[in-house]
Design a protein around this motif. Structure first.
Motif, PDB file in Angstrom:
ATOM      1  N   ASP A 147      26.966  60.344   3.219  1.00  0.00           N
ATOM      2  CA  ASP A 147      28.131  61.140   3.603  1.00  0.00           C
ATOM      3  C   ASP A 147      27.762  62.616   3.566  1.00  0.00           C
ATOM      4  N   PHE A 148      28.242  63.382   4.566  1.00  0.00           N
ATOM      5  CA  PHE A 148      27.974  64.809   4.640  1.00  0.00           C
ATOM      6  C   PHE A 148      29.001  65.596   3.844  1.00  0.00           C
ATOM      7  N   ASN A 149      28.546  66.676   3.225  1.00  0.00           N
ATOM      8  CA  ASN A 149      29.453  67.631   2.616  1.00  0.00           C
ATOM      9  C   ASN A 149      30.291  68.249   3.740  1.00  0.00           C
ATOM     10  N   PRO A 150      31.634  68.222   3.629  1.00  0.00           N
ATOM     11  CA  PRO A 150      32.475  68.711   4.729  1.00  0.00           C
ATOM     12  C   PRO A 150      32.466  70.225   4.883  1.00  0.00           C
ATOM     13  N   TYR A 154      23.995  71.336   6.352  1.00  0.00           N
ATOM     14  CA  TYR A 154      22.748  70.665   5.959  1.00  0.00           C
ATOM     15  C   TYR A 154      22.872  69.774   4.718  1.00  0.00           C
ATOM     16  N   SER A 155      24.020  69.766   4.039  1.00  0.00           N
ATOM     17  CA  SER A 155      24.128  69.061   2.756  1.00  0.00           C
ATOM     18  C   SER A 155      24.744  67.680   2.920  1.00  0.00           C
ATOM     19  N   PHE A 156      24.143  66.675   2.273  1.00  0.00           N
ATOM     20  CA  PHE A 156      24.690  65.327   2.316  1.00  0.00           C
ATOM     21  C   PHE A 156      24.293  64.568   1.054  1.00  0.00           C
ATOM     22  N   ALA A 157      24.960  63.434   0.835  1.00  0.00           N
ATOM     23  CA  ALA A 157      24.696  62.583  -0.323  1.00  0.00           C
ATOM     24  C   ALA A 157      24.370  61.179   0.149  1.00  0.00           C
ATOM     25  N   THR A 158      23.598  60.443  -0.657  1.00  0.00           N
ATOM     26  CA  THR A 158      23.250  59.060  -0.346  1.00  0.00           C
ATOM     27  C   THR A 158      23.384  58.199  -1.593  1.00  0.00           C
ATOM     28  N   GLY A 159      23.521  56.897  -1.370  1.00  0.00           N
ATOM     29  CA  GLY A 159      23.522  55.920  -2.464  1.00  0.00           C
ATOM     30  C   GLY A 159      22.690  54.729  -2.058  1.00  0.00           C
ATOM     31  N   GLY A 160      21.986  54.117  -3.014  1.00  0.00           N
ATOM     32  CA  GLY A 160      21.078  53.039  -2.646  1.00  0.00           C
ATOM     33  C   GLY A 160      20.962  51.928  -3.664  1.00  0.00           C
ATOM     34  N   ASP A 161      20.016  51.031  -3.374  1.00  0.00           N
ATOM     35  CA  ASP A 161      19.793  49.862  -4.217  1.00  0.00           C
ATOM     36  C   ASP A 161      19.160  50.209  -5.563  1.00  0.00           C
ATOM     37  N   ASP A 162      18.673  51.440  -5.706  1.00  0.00           N
ATOM     38  CA  ASP A 162      18.119  51.862  -6.989  1.00  0.00           C
ATOM     39  C   ASP A 162      19.203  52.342  -7.950  1.00  0.00           C
ATOM     40  N   CYS A 163      20.480  52.131  -7.543  1.00  0.00           N
ATOM     41  CA  CYS A 163      21.658  52.436  -8.381  1.00  0.00           C
ATOM     42  C   CYS A 163      21.921  53.932  -8.521  1.00  0.00           C
ATOM     43  N   LYS A 164      21.284  54.758  -7.710  1.00  0.00           N
ATOM     44  CA  LYS A 164      21.413  56.206  -7.843  1.00  0.00           C
ATOM     45  C   LYS A 164      22.225  56.813  -6.704  1.00  0.00           C
ATOM     46  N   VAL A 165      22.886  57.916  -7.020  1.00  0.00           N
ATOM     47  CA  VAL A 165      23.514  58.782  -6.020  1.00  0.00           C
ATOM     48  C   VAL A 165      22.666  60.050  -5.964  1.00  0.00           C
ATOM     49  N   HIS A 184      24.226  48.557 -10.414  1.00  0.00           N
ATOM     50  CA  HIS A 184      23.808  47.714  -9.283  1.00  0.00           C
ATOM     51  C   HIS A 184      23.915  48.556  -8.017  1.00  0.00           C
ATOM     52  N   TRP A 185      23.727  47.948  -6.851  1.00  0.00           N
ATOM     53  CA  TRP A 185      23.652  48.670  -5.583  1.00  0.00           C
ATOM     54  C   TRP A 185      24.863  49.563  -5.351  1.00  0.00           C
ATOM     55  N   VAL A 186      24.600  50.754  -4.817  1.00  0.00           N
ATOM     56  CA  VAL A 186      25.657  51.690  -4.447  1.00  0.00           C
ATOM     57  C   VAL A 186      25.979  51.492  -2.967  1.00  0.00           C
ATOM     58  N   TRP A 187      27.223  51.138  -2.673  1.00  0.00           N
ATOM     59  CA  TRP A 187      27.638  50.822  -1.303  1.00  0.00           C
ATOM     60  C   TRP A 187      28.364  51.966  -0.617  1.00  0.00           C
ATOM     61  N   ASN A 188      28.930  52.893  -1.377  1.00  0.00           N
ATOM     62  CA  ASN A 188      29.693  53.982  -0.776  1.00  0.00           C
ATOM     63  C   ASN A 188      29.498  55.272  -1.548  1.00  0.00           C
ATOM     64  N   VAL A 189      29.406  56.383  -0.824  1.00  0.00           N
ATOM     65  CA  VAL A 189      29.543  57.726  -1.408  1.00  0.00           C
ATOM     66  C   VAL A 189      30.464  58.505  -0.480  1.00  0.00           C
ATOM     67  N   LYS A 190      31.464  59.180  -1.040  1.00  0.00           N
ATOM     68  CA  LYS A 190      32.436  59.902  -0.227  1.00  0.00           C
ATOM     69  C   LYS A 190      32.794  61.237  -0.871  1.00  0.00           C
ATOM     70  N   TYR A 191      32.543  62.321  -0.136  1.00  0.00           N
ATOM     71  CA  TYR A 191      32.990  63.643  -0.576  1.00  0.00           C
ATOM     72  C   TYR A 191      34.503  63.760  -0.412  1.00  0.00           C
TER      73      TYR A 191
END
Length: 293
Positions: A147-150, A154-165, A184-191
């Motif tokens: 998800d992009f910072n609104p 250039y700024s955005f965030a991600t989440g993955g199977d390594d359990c990290k944001v 466990h897996w991160v399925w969503n990140v939302k600003y």
């Protein structure tokens, strides 16, 4: 399913149509009924994609522009004629990449970013060229959320199977910050669309986590720069998990903030078992008297 941000009556859906021998992936544009109606109107089918469409992305300012991302290509579609959509640009990403998700940058209208396995790749819709690549952005499995910072270019965030944001700048190859809290897996990140110092994430550990990321907030940075000498300003908490919501009993696959300014502190989460929960940011972090907003 993706609703148009500038025309609330338009809705795009991606689905499988079950035939006699197999399932056929389709994308359809719908017109919602007027108030009091109960039947949607099928505007048109959108062709040109290959296989299952992973993401349907609207241009935040142009209701006549849509991006479809399938397993190996980005398709930029013009909806000037709603009865006859035209594919303006197709960008082949490559059959070896297993795309998991993608986003259209709200502040850079020609930038589309996709994730494949543990990597992140940006593309320019005009030149069709790759603009940046971050290899092994996450250490394991797949990147499942972006998800992009609104407010910040250039700024955005991600989440993955390594359990990290993780938090990124498209111009830099290494993460600006990473947060841990999921198991466990991160399925969503939302600003939060109005307060970019806050972000929520959800995962298959049944958790929804509210994060403070004030150090990377464009809005918070501006507020501190513009304060007058001696003026008291809101001091955000350090970058950390503000609160963990553990009311779900199954994986949380859906997450959304309220799009209304008068309820901007509310967010909803949807789990695999069909439970929809609405929560709010704790008052000590959203009190307008403390924030001077």
């Amino acid at each position: 399913m993706s609703s148009c941000p500038t025309d609330t009556s338009l809705l795009a859906t991606s689905y499988n149509c079950i035939g006699e021998t197999d399932a056929v992936p389709r994308v359809t544009l719908w017109r919602l009924p007027p108030q009091g109606g109960n039947t949607m109107f099928q505007q048109c089918n959108i062709e040109g994609h290959e296989g299952i469409v992973k993401s349907l992305l609207w241009n935040i300012k142009d209701p006549k522009s849509l991006v479809m991302i399938d397993s190996g290509k980005i398709h930029h579609v013009s909806l000037d004629s709603l009865s006859a959509p035209v594919t303006k640009t197709t960008i082949p990403i490559g059959p070896s990449y297993k795309i998991t998700t993608g986003q259209w940058c709200p502040l850079l209208p020609n930038l589309v970013v996709v994730t494949h396995e543990t990597s992140i790749r940006g593309f320019d819709l005009r030149s069709r060229d790759s603009t940046f690549v971050i290899e092994r952005a996450h250490s394991d499995g797949y990147i499942r959320a972006l998800d992009f910072n609104p407010n910040a270019l250039y700024s955005f965030a991600t989440g993955g199977d390594d359990c990290k944001v993780k938090f990124w700048d498209t111009r830099k190859p290494k993460a600006l910050k990473e947060m841990t809290g999921h198991s466990h897996w991160v399925w969503n990140v939302k600003y939060n669309p109005f307060h970019d110092d806050m972000l929520v994430s959800s995962g298959s550990d049944c958790k929804v986590i509210l994060w403070s990321v004030a150090s990377l907030s464009f809005r918070m940075s501006n507020a501190l720069k513009e304060r007058k000498e001696g003026e008291d300003v809101y001091r955000p908490p350090p970058d950390s998990a503000i609160k963990v919501y553990d009311d779900h009993e199954d994986s949380v696959y859906g997450l959304a903030w309220s799009a209304c300014t008068n309820s901007s502190w509310n967010f909803a989460s949807l789990s695999y078992d069909g439970h929809l929960l609405v929560n709010t940011v704790p008052q000590e972090f959203s009190d307008p008297m403390k924030r001077h907003s």
